[in-house]
Design a protein around this motif. Structure first.
Motif, short mmCIF file in Angstrom:
data_model
loop_
_atom_site.label_atom_id
_atom_site.label_comp_id
_atom_site.label_asym_id
_atom_site.label_seq_id
_atom_site.Cartn_x
_atom_site.Cartn_y
_atom_site.Cartn_z
N ILE A 23 0.84 -1.20 0.00
CA ILE A 23 0.00 0.00 0.00
C ILE A 23 0.88 1.26 0.00
O ILE A 23 0.64 2.19 -0.78
N LEU A 24 1.91 1.28 0.84
CA LEU A 24 2.77 2.45 0.91
C LEU A 24 3.55 2.68 -0.39
O LEU A 24 3.68 3.81 -0.85
N ARG A 25 4.04 1.60 -0.99
CA ARG A 25 4.76 1.73 -2.27
C ARG A 25 3.82 2.22 -3.37
O ARG A 25 4.18 3.09 -4.16
N PHE A 26 2.63 1.67 -3.42
CA PHE A 26 1.66 2.05 -4.45
C PHE A 26 1.31 3.53 -4.31
O PHE A 26 1.36 4.28 -5.27
N TRP A 27 0.98 3.95 -3.09
CA TRP A 27 0.60 5.34 -2.90
C TRP A 27 1.78 6.25 -3.19
O TRP A 27 1.65 7.25 -3.89
N MET A 31 1.85 9.47 -6.04
CA MET A 31 1.57 10.78 -5.46
C MET A 31 1.71 11.92 -6.46
O MET A 31 1.09 12.96 -6.30
N GLU A 32 2.46 11.72 -7.53
CA GLU A 32 2.59 12.78 -8.54
C GLU A 32 1.28 13.05 -9.27
O GLU A 32 1.13 14.07 -9.94
N HIS A 33 0.31 12.16 -9.13
CA HIS A 33 -0.97 12.31 -9.82
C HIS A 33 -1.99 13.12 -9.01
O HIS A 33 -3.11 13.32 -9.46
N TYR A 34 -1.59 13.57 -7.82
CA TYR A 34 -2.50 14.30 -6.95
C TYR A 34 -1.97 15.70 -6.71
O TYR A 34 -0.76 15.93 -6.65
N ASP A 35 -2.89 16.66 -6.51
CA ASP A 35 -2.50 18.04 -6.22
C ASP A 35 -2.03 18.20 -4.78
O ASP A 35 -1.30 19.13 -4.46
N LEU A 36 -2.47 17.30 -3.90
CA LEU A 36 -2.14 17.35 -2.48
C LEU A 36 -2.53 18.68 -1.86
O LEU A 36 -1.76 19.37 -1.21
N PRO A 38 -5.76 20.62 0.50
CA PRO A 38 -6.81 20.27 1.44
C PRO A 38 -8.07 19.82 0.72
O PRO A 38 -8.49 20.44 -0.26
N GLY A 39 -8.62 18.72 1.17
CA GLY A 39 -9.80 18.14 0.54
C GLY A 39 -9.49 16.97 -0.36
O GLY A 39 -10.35 16.14 -0.63
N ASP A 40 -8.24 16.87 -0.84
CA ASP A 40 -7.86 15.73 -1.66
C ASP A 40 -7.83 14.47 -0.80
O ASP A 40 -7.55 14.53 0.40
N GLY A 41 -8.09 13.34 -1.41
CA GLY A 41 -8.03 12.07 -0.69
C GLY A 41 -8.59 10.96 -1.55
O GLY A 41 -9.11 11.20 -2.65
N SER A 42 -8.46 9.75 -1.05
CA SER A 42 -8.94 8.60 -1.79
C SER A 42 -8.99 7.39 -0.86
O SER A 42 -8.32 7.35 0.17
#
Length: 70
Positions: A23-27, A31-36, A38-42
């Motif tokens: 899970i940690l490796r996958f995420w 992470m480059e695919h997310y704006d990071l 507030p409000g982002d999540g999955s």
């Protein structure tokens, strides 16, 4: 801001350490695919694509800042 990752390890069938590592490796690799922002999540899924948790970016009030970050 705060990054929060919650994983219910009781939902792992076998090899909790390997499953959590996956899970940690996958995420981390995605992470480059997310704006990071507030409000982002999955949802977070195990290797059988079953939901076992979630990650999210949250705002942290100024009064809740970590020690040494004032």
């Amino acid at each position: 801001m705060k990054f929060v990752l919650e994983v219910d390890m009781d939902r792992f069938v076998d090899d909790a350490d390997k499953e959590l590592g996956r899970i940690l490796r996958f995420w981390g690799g995605n992470m480059e695919h997310y704006d990071l922002k507030p409000g982002d999540g999955s949802m977070v899924n195990n290797s059988e694509y079953q939901p076992v948790g979630e990650w999210r970016i949250v705002e942290v009030p100024e009064t809740s800042a970590a020690p040494g970050r004032e």
